[in-house]
Design a protein around this motif. Structure first.
Motif, PDB file in Angstrom:
ATOM      1  N   HIS A   9       5.329 -60.029  -6.966  1.00  0.00           N
ATOM      2  CA  HIS A   9       5.095 -61.271  -7.423  1.00  0.00           C
ATOM      3  C   HIS A   9       6.120 -62.180  -6.660  1.00  0.00           C
ATOM      4  O   HIS A   9       5.649 -63.611  -6.480  1.00  0.00           O
ATOM      5  CB  HIS A   9       5.741 -61.307  -8.865  1.00  0.00           C
ATOM      6  CG  HIS A   9       5.802 -62.761  -9.562  1.00  0.00           C
ATOM      7  ND1 HIS A   9       4.668 -63.339 -10.074  1.00  0.00           N
ATOM      8  CD2 HIS A   9       6.910 -63.595  -9.842  1.00  0.00           C
ATOM      9  CE1 HIS A   9       4.984 -64.352 -10.484  1.00  0.00           C
ATOM     10  NE2 HIS A   9       6.342 -64.493 -10.365  1.00  0.00           N
ATOM     11  N   GLU A  13       4.782 -65.818  -4.495  1.00  0.00           N
ATOM     12  CA  GLU A  13       5.376 -67.103  -4.567  1.00  0.00           C
ATOM     13  C   GLU A  13       5.943 -67.627  -3.190  1.00  0.00           C
ATOM     14  O   GLU A  13       5.752 -68.809  -3.128  1.00  0.00           O
ATOM     15  CB  GLU A  13       6.844 -67.018  -5.618  1.00  0.00           C
ATOM     16  CG  GLU A  13       6.467 -66.811  -7.061  1.00  0.00           C
ATOM     17  CD  GLU A  13       7.049 -66.660  -7.994  1.00  0.00           C
ATOM     18  OE1 GLU A  13       8.390 -67.635  -7.705  1.00  0.00           O
ATOM     19  OE2 GLU A  13       7.542 -66.070  -8.963  1.00  0.00           O
ATOM     20  N   GLU A  29      13.138 -73.672  -1.682  1.00  0.00           N
ATOM     21  CA  GLU A  29      12.080 -73.132  -2.541  1.00  0.00           C
ATOM     22  C   GLU A  29      12.202 -71.256  -2.369  1.00  0.00           C
ATOM     23  O   GLU A  29      12.070 -70.902  -3.387  1.00  0.00           O
ATOM     24  CB  GLU A  29      10.657 -73.688  -2.125  1.00  0.00           C
ATOM     25  CG  GLU A  29       9.835 -73.290  -3.296  1.00  0.00           C
ATOM     26  CD  GLU A  29       8.323 -74.007  -3.231  1.00  0.00           C
ATOM     27  OE1 GLU A  29       7.428 -73.557  -3.685  1.00  0.00           O
ATOM     28  OE2 GLU A  29       8.451 -75.174  -2.553  1.00  0.00           O
ATOM     29  N   THR A  33      13.260 -68.706  -5.174  1.00  0.00           N
ATOM     30  CA  THR A  33      12.255 -67.872  -5.651  1.00  0.00           C
ATOM     31  C   THR A  33      13.015 -66.424  -5.441  1.00  0.00           C
ATOM     32  O   THR A  33      13.120 -65.550  -6.377  1.00  0.00           O
ATOM     33  CB  THR A  33      11.122 -67.924  -4.603  1.00  0.00           C
ATOM     34  OG1 THR A  33      10.378 -69.089  -4.836  1.00  0.00           O
ATOM     35  CG2 THR A  33      10.186 -66.721  -4.974  1.00  0.00           C
TER      36      THR A  33
END
Length: 141
Positions: A9, A13, A29, A33
């Motif tokens: 996952h 991302e 970002e 994450t």
């Protein structure tokens, strides 16, 4: 537990971070994450530990988990390399080395003591610009 700790996952991302953003935005970002993933992982491990009983006999560790962890770590490093790649020509060090440094800055911060947690934006800023103010006078030595 193994399924909860998989990093598929988080890799998806990281792959979704737009490469046309400025480098600082891409790394912020990515750091957010990874931070969220580490929080989830910590919660799962904490729950498993809290549910254990003292003196309980444990089975030998599954050696395949080490290989899975190595693969997951390498895939995460490769995802960060992809985020750095568009700026390769402007960077002082190879993107492969910078990915390792970036991940090293992010990961151990969980065990730091002595104050408030460092904001992700500050970590990215220090990673990109260092610790010395550009206009700061040289330290007397």
């Amino acid at each position: 537990m193994a399924a909860a700790l998989r990093n598929d996952h988080v890799l998806a991302e990281l792959d979704a971070v737009p490469l046309d953003q400025p480098l600082a935005a891409r790394l912020t970002e990515a750091a957010a994450t990874l931070h969220a993933y580490l929080d989830r992982m910590g919660a799962v491990l904490g729950a498993v530990q809290a549910g254990g009983r003292r003196g309980e006999r444990r089975e030998p560790a599954d050696r395949s988990a080490t290989g899975d962890r190595t693969t997951a770590t390498e895939r995460t490093r490769e995802a960060v390399i992809r985020l750095l790649e568009p700026d390769r020509a402007a960077l002082r060090l190879p993107v492969e080395q910078l990915a390792v440094i970036f991940l090293g800055i992010l990961m151990p911060r969980r065990g730091a003591t002595g104050g408030a947690e460092t904001p992700i934006e500050t970590l990215v800023d220090v990673f990109l610009h260092g610790v010395v103010e550009v206009d700061a006078p040289a330290a007397a030595g």
